[in-house]
Design an enzyme around this catalytic site. Sequence first.
Site, short mmCIF file in Angstrom:
data_model
loop_
_atom_site.label_atom_id
_atom_site.label_comp_id
_atom_site.label_asym_id
_atom_site.label_seq_id
_atom_site.Cartn_x
_atom_site.Cartn_y
_atom_site.Cartn_z
N ASP A 89 -17.48 33.66 102.10
CA ASP A 89 -18.31 33.85 100.66
C ASP A 89 -17.61 34.87 100.00
OD1 ASP A 89 -20.43 32.26 101.07
OD2 ASP A 89 -21.72 33.62 101.99
N LYS B 88 -27.31 32.70 108.74
CA LYS B 88 -25.86 33.32 108.76
C LYS B 88 -25.70 34.23 109.93
CE LYS B 88 -24.74 32.12 103.92
NZ LYS B 88 -24.00 32.78 102.61
#
Length: 283
Positions: free
Chosen positions: A102, A66
């Site tokens: 997220d 990420k």
Amino acid sequence: MPDLYCVFGNPIAHSKSPAIHAAFAASTGEALCYEARLAPVDGFRQAVDEFIARGGRGANVTVPFKEEAFRLCNALTPRATRAGAVNTLSFVDGRILGDNTDGAGLVADITGNLKFSLAGKRILLLGAGGAARGVIEPLLAGRPATLMIANRTADKACALAEAFSDIAAPQGDLLRGALSAGNFTDLAGQQFDLTINATSASLAGETLPLPPGIFAPGSLAYDMMYGKGETPFLKQAREQGASLCADGLGMLVGQAAEAFAVWRGRHPASAPVLASLRSALKG
Ligand code: NDP
């Protein structure tokens, strides 16, 4: 030919994302194909380039890429910039656009699926890694009374609180002062309405040294981790008095729904997909 998407990770074989996006595509009638792709730990950039060359339109990114995904983007959404990490890539006209869904996935699960409002609540966020960083801004946007970040390494929690201390609520009120940070012993004598575990302790089967009494009556304990049975954190929270417990399966589906909306411009219904994943986990 359907549009091509994927999730990059290492490991990736057990990813539920292909099944989730296949269900979203079926329910919305969108013509897309979504696959799991294993990227070498030192070969993420090349894997992305190869996927773009094959005609890929977008990709999700999971552990451990990420932060690397964040660095390779040509443009970032404000929420990805804040999070310092990217889990959703869009490939448009030779450019790589990065987003982070997220936090939206977590808040959608807590406020939508679990019907737990954040407004006015005392929130405790356990952990100061990538997952914690990605959810701070959306949690603050829900106008809690307080948000405390507690981490094994207190310095990392303090750095996160400092990094987000300037965030303004939608009405323009500064939330400075609502944010605090420390280690687990600093929690003694405090109570929280919502406690979110964003540490990876549950992955190792470990529990956290949480002082007794931190779970307020009626409080929700949320573990970002999910699995077949009760996670170590949720077992601990239940035994220490949390009234409601939830794992991170809904967050997983929520972040996927948000990514789908980024790519396709329409939000799929996530509840049926979550119900089917939940029954598969139990079965
Ligand atoms: P990171 O490696 O970035 O951070 C790990 C965090 O856990 C750090 O704060 C670390 O503390 C803490 N930690 C690790 N082991 C222990 C332990 N034994 N006791 C106390 N603290 C510990 O991980 P991520 O932030 O990326 O992920 C965290 C969790 O969130 C994982 O379980 C992951 O699976 C989950 N997750 C779930 C998602 C979902 O969709 N449901 C999405 C993203 C993440 P320290 O700083 O002291 O090392």
